[in-house]
Design a protein around this motif. Structure first.
Motif, short mmCIF file in Angstrom:
data_model
loop_
_atom_site.label_atom_id
_atom_site.label_comp_id
_atom_site.label_asym_id
_atom_site.label_seq_id
_atom_site.Cartn_x
_atom_site.Cartn_y
_atom_site.Cartn_z
N ALA B 216 -29.99 -41.51 -84.08
CA ALA B 216 -28.66 -41.89 -83.58
C ALA B 216 -28.75 -42.32 -82.12
O ALA B 216 -28.12 -43.30 -81.69
N LEU B 217 -29.58 -41.60 -81.35
CA LEU B 217 -29.74 -41.92 -79.93
C LEU B 217 -30.37 -43.30 -79.75
O LEU B 217 -29.94 -44.10 -78.90
N PHE B 218 -31.35 -43.58 -80.58
CA PHE B 218 -32.02 -44.89 -80.51
C PHE B 218 -31.03 -46.01 -80.81
O PHE B 218 -30.96 -47.02 -80.09
N VAL B 219 -30.26 -45.82 -81.85
CA VAL B 219 -29.26 -46.84 -82.24
C VAL B 219 -28.21 -46.97 -81.13
O VAL B 219 -27.81 -48.08 -80.75
N PHE B 220 -27.79 -45.83 -80.59
CA PHE B 220 -26.79 -45.84 -79.51
C PHE B 220 -27.29 -46.66 -78.32
O PHE B 220 -26.56 -47.47 -77.75
N GLU B 221 -28.55 -46.46 -77.94
CA GLU B 221 -29.08 -47.18 -76.78
C GLU B 221 -29.11 -48.68 -77.04
O GLU B 221 -28.81 -49.48 -76.14
N LEU B 222 -29.46 -49.07 -78.27
CA LEU B 222 -29.48 -50.50 -78.60
C LEU B 222 -28.06 -51.07 -78.54
O LEU B 222 -27.83 -52.17 -78.01
N LEU B 223 -27.10 -50.31 -79.08
CA LEU B 223 -25.70 -50.78 -79.07
C LEU B 223 -25.16 -50.88 -77.64
O LEU B 223 -24.47 -51.84 -77.27
N PHE B 224 -25.52 -49.86 -76.83
CA PHE B 224 -25.08 -49.83 -75.43
C PHE B 224 -25.61 -51.08 -74.71
O PHE B 224 -24.88 -51.78 -73.99
N LEU B 225 -26.88 -51.40 -74.96
CA LEU B 225 -27.48 -52.58 -74.34
C LEU B 225 -26.78 -53.85 -74.82
O LEU B 225 -26.51 -54.77 -74.04
N PHE B 226 -26.46 -53.87 -76.11
CA PHE B 226 -25.78 -55.03 -76.69
C PHE B 226 -24.44 -55.26 -75.98
O PHE B 226 -24.10 -56.38 -75.60
N VAL B 227 -23.70 -54.17 -75.75
CA VAL B 227 -22.40 -54.26 -75.07
C VAL B 227 -22.59 -54.81 -73.66
O VAL B 227 -21.88 -55.73 -73.22
N VAL B 228 -23.59 -54.27 -72.94
CA VAL B 228 -23.85 -54.72 -71.56
C VAL B 228 -24.19 -56.21 -71.56
O VAL B 228 -23.68 -56.99 -70.74
N ALA B 229 -25.04 -56.62 -72.51
CA ALA B 229 -25.48 -58.02 -72.57
C ALA B 229 -24.30 -58.95 -72.87
O ALA B 229 -24.16 -60.01 -72.24
N LEU B 231 -21.09 -58.34 -72.31
CA LEU B 231 -20.21 -58.36 -71.13
C LEU B 231 -20.78 -59.26 -70.04
O LEU B 231 -20.06 -60.02 -69.39
N HIS B 232 -22.10 -59.20 -69.86
CA HIS B 232 -22.76 -60.03 -68.85
C HIS B 232 -22.61 -61.51 -69.22
O HIS B 232 -22.26 -62.35 -68.37
N ALA B 233 -22.85 -61.82 -70.50
CA ALA B 233 -22.77 -63.22 -70.94
C ALA B 233 -21.36 -63.76 -70.79
O ALA B 233 -21.17 -64.95 -70.49
N SER B 234 -20.36 -62.88 -70.99
CA SER B 234 -18.98 -63.36 -70.89
C SER B 234 -18.42 -63.22 -69.47
O SER B 234 -17.23 -63.41 -69.25
N GLY B 235 -19.28 -62.86 -68.52
CA GLY B 235 -18.88 -62.86 -67.11
C GLY B 235 -17.97 -61.72 -66.72
O GLY B 235 -17.28 -61.79 -65.69
N LYS B 236 -17.97 -60.64 -67.47
CA LYS B 236 -17.12 -59.49 -67.14
C LYS B 236 -17.81 -58.60 -66.09
O LYS B 236 -19.00 -58.28 -66.22
#
Lengths: 446, 322
Positions: B216-229, B231-236
């Motif tokens: 679950a932790l591994f999946v969470f970290e990937l999802l967390f990174l996905f959210v950051v990426a 947000l970064h791509a959309s300029g937030k």
């Protein structure tokens, strides 16, 4: 083939000797900058305020190099003496760990002092930040000296059980904060660090005054004010260094008797002990020494009949190298010299010699600074050699603690070459920084 | 999980996060002095000493928390660790030189030496870390290492991965959005590299996750990174605040996967953890010191966000006039 232990010793000693030079400047600069800023603010004196601002630039550079060399010393402790640190980690690590937070205090508030200088409503509030930096710097010295005091007078575990079984029992991790030598040593280290550090500043300002030549009179006033402030602090620091030095040497005979006996070249425990000046150990005797009857007993115990320890009470293979006596003689000689220096200044003052411009006096300041730094280094080296062959007195020898990896040899050479480059280069960069920021423009003359 | 282990690795994760950002700053600063360095400098200047202090913090915390491992670690890693120490001094020295040197030409050169020194420190530190995690090239009974400790697939891919992730995090942190797709590709490549590296080296890290929590932790970290990426791509701007917490939590997650082993499962760290009275005091000093550090850092942040006093007072005068 030389043993890697020799390179371990050399690397550690050399790194510490260099680090100490950076530390004394890192300790005194916050105090000096604080004094200059408070005086400048109180008296609305632009010379002192400019002094505080310009020295802050130098402080950043010294802090940068000094903290990194401190990190190297911390790494050296672990990698050159892994068994020692493993032992310390189980018994006496708490002051070393607490020192990290003193270090943080300094690092964080340097950021506040420098980069938020224009965000304080009151200049006194800004100066108060420097108090935290000075406290952080002093606490770092206090905590690390506590570890050194533990090495001299180990406590906090059952020593005899450890020596017979190799097991650590009866642990009291807080004892390291209060070993028999802790507070005497802490007081002397802090006082002598300020003493040597402030003399470095005295020498710098004297040199600048000597080389100021025909520069604007305001520049000369600036350096005269800087020198006068440095001399006042130097007087207090010298008194503190002498007082704590006397306490240290008089307490040594009871808490580190073997080291004391080596420093004084006492072969046998005795009463009515003479103070020996010079002399050598040869064929079981002391030769060529000048003896002042009863003086040692009086200085150590307050009475001519007082007993002092002797080396014969200890196995000969645990005696420190006896040239520490020669180092001790030199230390005492130059310490008297520093006292004479202040008496001479007093006489010159009565003779109406200008202590802030006379060229001969300026040269005297520079010589005094060289002596002060020499005294600090000599004192440290003497104290460390005086504990040999032990790294932790009576518990672990240097040879037992050392890293025997052959990698220590090229590393020791690299460390020397590295410092041989970085120290002159730092001086060169500081010169470049200050030549790009002319004092005249900082003072508003140009 | 053992409290001492968790504290030690939290300090480690904080240290590595800060150093990773400096690694990113160094690479970007070398790549573009005008485009990148000038925008990053205001962040770095109040922080570089604190980042450096975290290195000491981690070393001493390790000494306090795992004293019985010091003989092995100290003897085996003396050469790379002390070489890193020398480059660490160069890093500090040249950055502090650059700050007030005045001339841009000189500053650029000094920053260049700072950047190269920081990259060398990071590469040496990552190499020590990967070797300690995987045990490659480490002879535990002899307390020695061979060249295989560094010249192995895991180490090379870990260096590549951490450099790519560090550049990504730094670009997000400073809001550099030149080519967001490239940035996302870079971090994805970094993640793939570390997964392949772990597969080739200490496979216990990711390929035998021992509990549902680990997965679950591994999946969470990937999802967390996905959210950051995203947000970064959309300029937030939110991406800038989330990227360091992600980096910290990702490093911490790896140490959870590693728990409680060192040197490729050869050493169980729990057997070497400080115990008895000293461990209680170590925890106490960590917590008390950590609180003092947190308060100090908050004060630093508060002061750095405050307007200069002259601006505040002129605003007040203007309000009074109005």
């Amino acid at each position: 083939m030389l043993s890697p232990v020799i390179f371990d010793r050399f690397d550690m000693g050399f790194s510490l000797a260099v680090h100490i030079l950076l530390v004394i400047i890192g300790m005194i600069l916050p105090v000096f900058i604080l004094c200059a800023e408070v005086i400048g603010t109180k008296m609305k004196d632009r010379y002192y305020l400019t002094l505080a601002r310009r020295l802050t630039l130098a402080f950043i550079v010294f802090f940068g190099v000094g903290t990194a060399s401190g990190t190297l010393v911390a790494a050296n402790l672990l990698f050159l003496w892994p068994k020692f640190m493993s032992f310390v980690g189980q018994v006496a690590i708490l002051p070393v760990y607490a020192e990290v937070f003193a270090f943080f205090l300094e690092a964080v508030f340097i950021g506040v002092y420098i980069y938020s200088a224009d965000k304080f409503r009151s200049r006194y509030a800004h100066a108060a930040v420097m108090v935290l930096i000075a406290v952080g710097a002093a606490l770092s010295a206090v905590f690390i000296t506590m570890l050194n005091a533990f090495m001299n007078t180990p406590t906090g575990f059952n020593i005899s059980a450890y020596l017979s079984t190799g097991k650590l029992v009866g642990l009291n991790p807080l004892a390291v904060f209060n070993t028999p030598s802790t507070w005497v040593e802490v007081a002397h280290v802090v006082a002598t660090s300020y003493f040597a550090g402030i003399f470095v500043l005295v020498a710098y300002f004297a040199f600048r005054l000597l080389s100021a030549g025909k520069r604007n009179e305001e520049v000369r006033i600036y350096y005269r004010k800087a020198l006068s402030l440095a001399l006042v602090i130097a007087l207090f620091a010298t008194l503190a260094a002498i007082a704590t030095g006397l306490i240290t040497i008089s307490s040594l005979y009871s808490i580190q008797p073997e080291k004391y006996a080596a420093l004084e070249l006492d072969l046998y425990p005795t009463t009515h002990a003479s103070e020996l000046i010079g002399g050598f150990y040869s064929n079981g005797k002391i030769v060529d020494a000048i003896a002042i009857p009863n003086l040692q007993s009086i200085l150590a115990t307050g009475s001519a009949a007082g007993a002092v320890p002797g080396l014969s009470s200890y196995p000969k293979d645990t005696w420190p190298p006896l040239f520490v006596h020669f180092m001790f003689d030199i230390l005492v000689f130059f310490a008297f010299g520093m006292g004479a220096f202040f008496i001479l200044l007093l006489i010159l003052k009565f003779a109406k010699v200008d202590l802030l411009s006379n060229r001969y006096v300026m040269h005297l300041y520079i010589i005094a600074a060289a002596v002060a730094v020499f005294l600090l280094e000599d004192g440290w080296i003497m104290s460390e050699i005086g504990r040999q062959p032990w790294i932790i007195y009576g518990v672990m020898t240097v040879a037992q603690a050392a890293n025997y990896s052959a990698s220590t040899i090229p590393i020791a050479i690299a460390v020397v070459l590295f410092y041989a480059f970085i120290l002159p280069f730092t001086a060169f960069i500081l010169k470049l920084i200050f030549s790009n920021r002319q004092l005249e423009s900082d003072l508003g003359i140009k | 999980m053992n409290m001492i282990y968790l504290l030690n690795h939290a300090i480690f994760a904080a240290f590595l996060s800060l150093i990773a950002v400096e690694l990113g700053i160094s690479v970007l600063g070398l790549a573009g002095y005008k485009d990148y360095w000038k925008k990053m400098k205001p962040y770095l200047m109040p922080m570089w000493e604190i980042n450096g202090t975290f290195a000491v913090f981690y070393i001493v915390a390790f000494e306090a928390m795992y004293p019985q491992l010091l003989t092995l670690v100290g003897t085996a890693y003396i050469a790379p660790a002390l070489a890193a120490g020398l480059f660490f001094i160069l890093r500090n020295a040249f950055l502090s030189y650059s700050e007030y040197i005045g001339s841009e030409k000189h500053e650029k050169r000094l920053v260049g030496v700072y950047g190269i020194s920081t990259i060398i420190v990071a590469v040496l530190a990552i190499s020590i870390l990967t070797s300690a995690v995987s045990g490659s090239g480490v002879n535990v009974p002899l307390q020695s290492i061979s060249i295989a400790a560094f010249a192995n697939v895991f180490n090379i891919l870990a260096i590549l991965s951490i450099v790519l992730i560090a550049i990504f995090c730094t670009k997000v942190l400073f809001g550099f959005r030149g080519n967001a797709v490239l940035d996302i590709g870079m971090v994805a490549l970094g993640i793939v590299a570390i997964i392949i590296g772990a597969y080739a080296g200490p496979s216990y890290l990711l390929f035998s996750l021992r509990s549902n929590f680990d997965i679950a932790l591994f999946v969470f970290e990937l999802l967390f990174l996905f959210v950051v990426a995203v947000l970064h791509a959309s300029g937030k701007r939110l991406a800038r605040f989330l990227v360091i917490p992600w980096l910290f939590s990702a490093i911490l997650a790896f140490t959870v996967f590693q728990y409680p082993y060192l040197f490729g499962m050869e050493i169980n760290m729990l057997a070497y953890t400080a115990s008895g009275a000293i461990s209680g005091y170590v925890v106490f000093i960590t917590v008390a010191g950590g609180l003092m550090l947190a308060v100090s850092l908050l004060f630093l942040l508060y002061m750095s966000m405050r307007k200069p006093y002259r601006i505040i007072s002129s605003n007040r005068r203007n309000r009074k006039k109005a």
